[in-house]
Write a protein that holds these residues in place. Structure first.
Motif, PDB file in Angstrom:
ATOM      1  N   VAL A 317      55.550  42.592  29.964  1.00  0.00           N
ATOM      2  CA  VAL A 317      54.354  42.856  30.622  1.00  0.00           C
ATOM      3  C   VAL A 317      54.068  41.947  31.604  1.00  0.00           C
ATOM      4  O   VAL A 317      53.862  40.691  31.622  1.00  0.00           O
ATOM      5  CB  VAL A 317      53.255  42.725  29.455  1.00  0.00           C
ATOM      6  N   GLN A 318      54.104  42.768  32.844  1.00  0.00           N
ATOM      7  CA  GLN A 318      54.271  41.675  34.091  1.00  0.00           C
ATOM      8  C   GLN A 318      52.719  41.240  34.510  1.00  0.00           C
ATOM      9  O   GLN A 318      52.262  40.187  34.924  1.00  0.00           O
ATOM     10  CB  GLN A 318      54.742  42.381  35.511  1.00  0.00           C
ATOM     11  N   LEU A 319      51.896  42.386  34.396  1.00  0.00           N
ATOM     12  CA  LEU A 319      50.292  42.140  34.613  1.00  0.00           C
ATOM     13  C   LEU A 319      49.700  41.564  33.756  1.00  0.00           C
ATOM     14  O   LEU A 319      50.065  41.495  32.453  1.00  0.00           O
ATOM     15  CB  LEU A 319      49.902  43.449  34.954  1.00  0.00           C
ATOM     16  N   ARG A 320      48.631  40.727  33.956  1.00  0.00           N
ATOM     17  CA  ARG A 320      47.756  40.077  33.228  1.00  0.00           C
ATOM     18  C   ARG A 320      46.396  40.708  33.386  1.00  0.00           C
ATOM     19  O   ARG A 320      46.166  41.272  34.319  1.00  0.00           O
ATOM     20  CB  ARG A 320      47.904  38.550  33.646  1.00  0.00           C
ATOM     21  N   CYS A 321      45.652  40.739  32.394  1.00  0.00           N
ATOM     22  CA  CYS A 321      44.276  41.191  32.547  1.00  0.00           C
ATOM     23  C   CYS A 321      43.368  40.345  32.855  1.00  0.00           C
ATOM     24  O   CYS A 321      43.418  39.212  32.253  1.00  0.00           O
ATOM     25  CB  CYS A 321      43.847  41.742  31.174  1.00  0.00           C
ATOM     26  N   GLU A 322      42.780  40.447  34.176  1.00  0.00           N
ATOM     27  CA  GLU A 322      42.018  39.378  34.714  1.00  0.00           C
ATOM     28  C   GLU A 322      40.571  39.668  34.710  1.00  0.00           C
ATOM     29  O   GLU A 322      40.330  40.973  34.601  1.00  0.00           O
ATOM     30  CB  GLU A 322      42.563  38.795  35.998  1.00  0.00           C
ATOM     31  N   LYS A 323      39.632  38.807  34.855  1.00  0.00           N
ATOM     32  CA  LYS A 323      38.202  39.186  34.783  1.00  0.00           C
ATOM     33  C   LYS A 323      38.071  40.029  35.907  1.00  0.00           C
ATOM     34  O   LYS A 323      38.656  39.686  36.844  1.00  0.00           O
ATOM     35  CB  LYS A 323      37.462  37.731  34.688  1.00  0.00           C
ATOM     36  N   LYS A 324      37.349  40.838  35.729  1.00  0.00           N
ATOM     37  CA  LYS A 324      36.898  41.668  36.795  1.00  0.00           C
ATOM     38  C   LYS A 324      36.010  40.749  37.895  1.00  0.00           C
ATOM     39  O   LYS A 324      35.066  40.106  37.424  1.00  0.00           O
ATOM     40  CB  LYS A 324      36.003  42.778  36.402  1.00  0.00           C
ATOM     41  N   ASN A 325      36.568  41.506  39.088  1.00  0.00           N
ATOM     42  CA  ASN A 325      35.562  40.529  40.330  1.00  0.00           C
ATOM     43  C   ASN A 325      34.688  41.709  40.964  1.00  0.00           C
ATOM     44  O   ASN A 325      35.213  42.481  41.561  1.00  0.00           O
ATOM     45  CB  ASN A 325      36.652  39.841  41.172  1.00  0.00           C
ATOM     46  N   VAL A 370      30.485  45.619  34.113  1.00  0.00           N
ATOM     47  CA  VAL A 370      31.908  46.440  33.995  1.00  0.00           C
ATOM     48  C   VAL A 370      32.046  47.376  35.223  1.00  0.00           C
ATOM     49  O   VAL A 370      33.074  47.536  35.680  1.00  0.00           O
ATOM     50  CB  VAL A 370      31.970  47.212  32.691  1.00  0.00           C
ATOM     51  N   GLU A 371      30.765  47.869  35.541  1.00  0.00           N
ATOM     52  CA  GLU A 371      30.662  48.933  36.617  1.00  0.00           C
ATOM     53  C   GLU A 371      30.385  48.188  38.145  1.00  0.00           C
ATOM     54  O   GLU A 371      30.178  48.881  38.978  1.00  0.00           O
ATOM     55  CB  GLU A 371      29.715  49.874  36.549  1.00  0.00           C
ATOM     56  N   GLY A 372      30.320  46.961  38.168  1.00  0.00           N
ATOM     57  CA  GLY A 372      30.060  46.256  39.424  1.00  0.00           C
ATOM     58  C   GLY A 372      28.707  45.371  39.255  1.00  0.00           C
ATOM     59  O   GLY A 372      28.171  45.230  38.277  1.00  0.00           O
ATOM     60  N   TRP A 373      28.128  45.130  40.283  1.00  0.00           N
ATOM     61  CA  TRP A 373      26.942  44.390  40.144  1.00  0.00           C
ATOM     62  C   TRP A 373      25.870  45.303  39.685  1.00  0.00           C
ATOM     63  O   TRP A 373      25.805  46.552  40.117  1.00  0.00           O
ATOM     64  CB  TRP A 373      26.619  43.823  41.766  1.00  0.00           C
ATOM     65  N   MET A 374      25.180  44.933  38.917  1.00  0.00           N
ATOM     66  CA  MET A 374      24.023  45.518  38.198  1.00  0.00           C
ATOM     67  C   MET A 374      22.719  45.257  38.799  1.00  0.00           C
ATOM     68  O   MET A 374      22.323  43.876  39.056  1.00  0.00           O
ATOM     69  CB  MET A 374      24.132  45.242  36.679  1.00  0.00           C
TER      70      MET A 374
END
Ligand SMILES: *[C@@H]1O[C@H](CO)[C@@H](O)[C@H](O)[C@H]1NC(C)=O
Ligand SMILES: *[C@@H]1O[C@H](CO)[C@@H](O)[C@H](O)[C@H]1NC(C)=O
Ligand SMILES: *[C@@H]1O[C@H](CO)[C@@H](O)[C@H](O)[C@H]1NC(C)=O
Ligand SMILES: *[C@@H]1O[C@H](CO)[C@@H](O)[C@H](O)[C@H]1NC(C)=O
Length: 383
Positions: A317-325, A370-374
């Motif tokens: 598993v190459q990719l890591r799950c990083e916090k959404k920016n 999750v969907e961006g700036w609220m």
């Protein structure tokens, strides 16, 4: 009364008394005996008479006088004793056994039983101790005989004889290059037949196997005859199903069965931190070679990594799950955006208007979701 008359009377009287006292009635003997036939018809016996008893048929005198005497109306004591006749033991029977039901006395019976593999011949199976001794004639126990067993195609047996005795053995063999299928030895059994059934002779040759994606590791070259053995391994990327070693059996078949080389499969993969296998792959337990599965990041994590099953192994598993920016918010005229921590999931931002300007519309604080700036950015307007 005259003397003569008195004498007559008294002698008459005496005669009567003595005549009555002197006679004996029919005597009874002891057990198992009877009066001899010549006395059977007499009912009374004179004083002094002598009679004799004899033992009943099947009984023999065992001491004591057979005669008794009538004296003054009484029989002397019966001294004769009669015992049951004893026929004695029978002679031994070779290969047989004699069983006495009760004993060897009058009325008893004896049974002759032959050993296993022997049959009684002549005579009677049951003998009886009778008046004249044992009745019947003792049988002899003769060995069971078998006729020759059946012949076989392309094979023979030995020895060849007209008759075989119980427990005699014959051996079968097959002609050159043929294999014997069944029992090599047959034995003459107690029922007069050879057992088990005769074998047969078979030509054994197994086909050279063709197994996809397998390689012969070691083994015989064709023709594969009885018990020829082959050992297979699978090519890389394939796993073996079934035995790696097979042998050629009597039916010209590989035994237990030819193996198969299957493409390797992957088991259910586990992802990295903050991710799950995508729900559509969750129910599957194995994955074909070349299959690709996808993971989903937990809410607020990104992006979507995939891994691939190759030769039974999942790619790393190459990719890591990083916090959404959520990235930087657009500029606000006459104002400044202040980020509390940064622009990642869960961080907040606030709009600070320049002096003399005030925020209008929108929200005072925005949050990276999750969907961006609220929320909506306010504008900074002069009073
Ligand atoms: C039995 O009876 C027969 C004929 O009456 C006679 O001759 C014989 O003497 C008798 N025997 C005895 C032992 O009384
Ligand atoms: C053998 O003897 C027993 C008693 O000892 C008796 O009950 C049985 O009837 C006898 N059997 C024969 C066949 O004589
Ligand atoms: C027996 O042998 C003959 C040749 O001798 C052959 O033709 C035949 O196939 C053989 N039978 C069996 C059952 O092997
Ligand atoms: C070997 O013998 C068995 C039992 O008699 C029989 O069922 C089988 O068919 C035989 N095999 C061959 C190859 O003749």
């Amino acid at each position: 009364m005259g003397v003569a008359a008195l004498f007559l009377l008294s002698s008459l009287c005496l005669f009567a008394i003595t005549a009555q006292a002197q006679q004996c009635s029919k005597p009874s003997g002891g057990p198992n005996m009877d009066l001899k036939p010549e006395y059977i018809l007499n009912t009374t016996f004179e004083d002094g008479a002598t009679v004799a008893f004899s033992c009943n048929p099947g009984y023999t005198p065992a001491g004591g006088s057979p005669t008794i005497t009538c004296t003054a109306g009484l029989w002397s004591e019966v001294l004769l004793r009669c015992e049951r006749k004893n026929c004695g033991a029978l002679e031994e029977v070779a290969n047989g056994e004699i069983t006495y039901i009760n004993g060897t006395e009058f009325g008893d019976t004896a049974k002759v039983t032959c050993k296993l593999g022997y049959n009684p011949v002549g005579g009677s199976a049951v003998m009886r101790c009778d008046v004249e001794g044992w009745t019947g004639r003792l049988p002899t126990c003769e060995v069971v005989k078998c006729v020759p067993p059946g012949g076989i195609v392309n094979g023979t047996f030995s020895p060849m004889k007209e008759f075989y005795e119980y427990r005699e053995v014959v051996q079968y063999s097959c002609n050159k290059d043929l294999e014997l299928n069944g029992s090599r030895e047959l034995i003459c059994s107690e029922d007069g037949n050879f057992s088990p059934a005769p074998p047969n002779c078979v030509w054994v040759e197994c086909k050279d196997p063709v197994i996809e994606n397998a390689e012969l590791q070691s083994g015989s070259r064709p023709p594969h005859r009885l018990n020829a053995a082959l050992i297979y391994i699978c090519k890389t990327g394939y796993t073996m199903e079934g035995p790696s070693t097979v042998t050629c059996d009597l039916n010209s078949q590989w035994s237990p069965s030819l193996p198969k080389c299957n493409t390797q499969q992957c088991s259910k993969p586990s992802g990295g931190p903050n991710m799950d296998l995508r729900p559509d792959y969750m129910t599957q337990t194995t994955f074909e070679d070349g299959a690709t599965v996808a993971f989903t990041c937990h809410p607020g994590y990104t992006p979507v990594p995939t891994i691939t099953c190759t030769a039974g192994q999942w790619s790393a598993v190459q990719l890591r799950c990083e916090k959404k920016n959520c990235g930087a918010l657009p500029e606000v005229t006459n104002g400044e955006i202040i980020y509390t921590d940064g622009t990642e999931f869960g961080d907040t931002a606030k709009v600070q208007c320049e002096p003399g300007y005030y925020p209008v519309g929108g929200s005072a604080v925005l949050r990276c979701g999750v969907e961006g700036w609220m929320g909506r950015l306010p504008t900074c307007e002069a009073t």
